[in-house]
Design a protein around this motif. Structure first.
Motif, short mmCIF file in Angstrom:
data_model
loop_
_atom_site.label_atom_id
_atom_site.label_comp_id
_atom_site.label_asym_id
_atom_site.label_seq_id
_atom_site.Cartn_x
_atom_site.Cartn_y
_atom_site.Cartn_z
N GLN A 1 86.42 -11.80 -8.18
CA GLN A 1 87.79 -11.74 -8.67
C GLN A 1 87.88 -12.33 -10.06
OE1 GLN A 1 90.64 -10.55 -7.48
NE2 GLN A 1 89.87 -9.80 -5.52
N VAL A 2 88.75 -11.77 -10.83
CA VAL A 2 89.01 -12.25 -12.19
C VAL A 2 90.51 -12.44 -12.33
CG1 VAL A 2 88.95 -11.64 -14.63
CG2 VAL A 2 86.98 -11.13 -13.17
N GLN A 3 90.89 -13.56 -12.92
CA GLN A 3 92.30 -13.80 -13.19
C GLN A 3 92.51 -13.85 -14.71
OE1 GLN A 3 90.64 -16.15 -10.95
NE2 GLN A 3 91.10 -14.61 -9.41
N LEU A 4 93.57 -13.20 -15.15
CA LEU A 4 93.90 -13.14 -16.57
C LEU A 4 95.33 -13.63 -16.76
CD1 LEU A 4 92.56 -9.50 -17.24
CD2 LEU A 4 91.33 -11.65 -17.54
N VAL A 5 95.51 -14.55 -17.70
CA VAL A 5 96.84 -15.08 -17.97
C VAL A 5 97.09 -15.05 -19.48
CG1 VAL A 5 98.38 -17.05 -17.79
CG2 VAL A 5 96.74 -16.58 -15.95
N GLU A 6 98.07 -14.23 -19.87
CA GLU A 6 98.41 -14.12 -21.29
C GLU A 6 99.40 -15.20 -21.70
OE1 GLU A 6 98.26 -9.77 -19.69
OE2 GLU A 6 98.99 -11.74 -19.04
N SER A 7 99.36 -15.55 -22.97
CA SER A 7 100.33 -16.48 -23.54
C SER A 7 100.42 -16.22 -25.04
CB SER A 7 99.92 -17.94 -23.28
OG SER A 7 98.67 -18.21 -23.89
N GLY A 8 101.43 -16.84 -25.66
CA GLY A 8 101.56 -16.73 -27.10
C GLY A 8 102.65 -15.78 -27.58
N GLY A 9 103.25 -15.06 -26.65
CA GLY A 9 104.32 -14.16 -27.06
C GLY A 9 105.56 -14.93 -27.48
N GLY A 10 106.51 -14.20 -28.06
CA GLY A 10 107.75 -14.84 -28.47
C GLY A 10 108.57 -13.94 -29.34
N LEU A 11 109.60 -14.53 -29.93
CA LEU A 11 110.51 -13.81 -30.83
C LEU A 11 110.17 -14.19 -32.26
CD1 LEU A 11 113.05 -12.13 -31.45
CD2 LEU A 11 114.40 -14.21 -31.09
N VAL A 12 109.86 -13.19 -33.07
CA VAL A 12 109.52 -13.42 -34.47
C VAL A 12 110.27 -12.42 -35.33
CG1 VAL A 12 107.23 -14.37 -33.97
CG2 VAL A 12 107.51 -11.91 -34.37
N GLN A 13 110.20 -12.64 -36.63
CA GLN A 13 110.85 -11.72 -37.57
C GLN A 13 109.82 -10.75 -38.14
OE1 GLN A 13 112.82 -14.27 -40.44
NE2 GLN A 13 114.71 -14.16 -39.25
N ALA A 14 110.30 -9.64 -38.61
CA ALA A 14 109.43 -8.64 -39.23
C ALA A 14 108.64 -9.29 -40.36
CB ALA A 14 110.25 -7.48 -39.76
N GLY A 15 107.34 -8.98 -40.39
CA GLY A 15 106.46 -9.56 -41.40
C GLY A 15 105.74 -10.80 -40.94
N ASP A 16 106.18 -11.38 -39.84
CA ASP A 16 105.55 -12.58 -39.32
C ASP A 16 104.23 -12.28 -38.62
OD1 ASP A 16 108.52 -14.51 -38.33
OD2 ASP A 16 107.58 -14.14 -40.28
N SER A 17 103.53 -13.34 -38.29
CA SER A 17 102.28 -13.24 -37.55
C SER A 17 102.43 -13.95 -36.20
CB SER A 17 101.14 -13.89 -38.33
OG SER A 17 100.94 -13.22 -39.56
N LEU A 18 101.56 -13.54 -35.28
CA LEU A 18 101.57 -14.14 -33.94
C LEU A 18 100.18 -13.99 -33.37
CD1 LEU A 18 103.96 -15.36 -32.31
CD2 LEU A 18 104.20 -13.16 -31.17
N ARG A 19 99.73 -14.98 -32.61
CA ARG A 19 98.44 -14.86 -31.94
C ARG A 19 98.62 -14.94 -30.43
NH1 ARG A 19 93.08 -18.69 -32.36
NH2 ARG A 19 94.36 -20.06 -31.06
N LEU A 20 98.18 -13.92 -29.76
CA LEU A 20 98.21 -13.89 -28.31
C LEU A 20 96.88 -14.39 -27.76
CD1 LEU A 20 99.88 -10.41 -27.63
CD2 LEU A 20 100.96 -12.63 -28.06
N SER A 21 96.95 -15.04 -26.63
CA SER A 21 95.76 -15.51 -25.94
C SER A 21 95.76 -14.97 -24.52
CB SER A 21 95.72 -17.04 -25.89
OG SER A 21 95.71 -17.60 -27.18
N CYS A 22 94.55 -14.79 -24.00
CA CYS A 22 94.39 -14.37 -22.62
C CYS A 22 93.31 -15.24 -22.00
CB CYS A 22 94.00 -12.90 -22.54
SG CYS A 22 93.61 -12.31 -20.88
N ALA A 23 93.72 -16.15 -21.14
CA ALA A 23 92.78 -17.05 -20.48
C ALA A 23 92.14 -16.35 -19.28
CB ALA A 23 93.49 -18.31 -20.05
N VAL A 24 90.83 -16.42 -19.22
CA VAL A 24 90.08 -15.75 -18.17
C VAL A 24 89.52 -16.77 -17.19
CG1 VAL A 24 88.18 -14.18 -17.65
CG2 VAL A 24 89.44 -13.96 -19.82
N SER A 25 89.71 -16.56 -15.93
CA SER A 25 89.11 -17.42 -14.92
C SER A 25 88.54 -16.56 -13.80
CB SER A 25 90.14 -18.41 -14.37
OG SER A 25 91.22 -17.73 -13.78
N GLY A 26 87.75 -17.20 -12.96
CA GLY A 26 87.09 -16.45 -11.90
C GLY A 26 85.73 -15.98 -12.38
#
Length: 125
Positions: A1-26
């Motif tokens: 089994q593999v578990q995946l948990v995303e994080s890092g999303g949110g509300l930003v303005q056009a032109g901004d940057s964002l980094r998403l993460s996905c933690a893997v376990s199992g």
């Protein structure tokens, strides 16, 4: 089994940057390739980016090429998606996915065996 948990999303303005993460376990060692997909309201889930085990093979959808960068940290077992120059068209729930092997076709969701629950990215104009 593999578990995946995303994080890092949110509300930003056009032109901004964002980094998403996905933690893997199992059974992370069993993962051959990973990918990011997204789904906007009322639309089908679409491919964003994929990366193979070594990290040397990366694939991007045309809509994000040059703006997004996928990477993986196999020590910490985290998949990343660095997003730059965001636009309202990037608004969606972003999902990470893992492929345990076999025939990997990066842009095909059926190639992936496990999925996270998603993280919302909203880009305001």
């Amino acid at each position: 089994q593999v578990q995946l948990v995303e994080s890092g999303g949110g509300l930003v303005q056009a032109g901004d940057s964002l980094r998403l993460s996905c933690a893997v376990s199992g059974r992370a060692v069993s993962i051959y390739a990973m990918g990011w997909f997204r789904q906007a309201p009322g639309k089908e889930r679409e491919f964003v980016s994929g990366i193979n085990r070594s990290g040397r093979n990366t694939v991007y959808a045309d809509s994000v090429k040059g703006r997004f960068a996928i990477s993986r940290d196999d020590i910490e077992n985290i998949l990343y998606l660095q997003m730059r120059s965001l636009s309202p068209e990037d608004t969606a729930v972003y999902y990470c996915a893992a492929d345990l092997g076999g025939e990997w076709t990066p842009s095909i969701s059926q190639s992936y065996d496990y999925w996270g629950q998603g993280t919302q990215v909203t880009v305001s104009s």
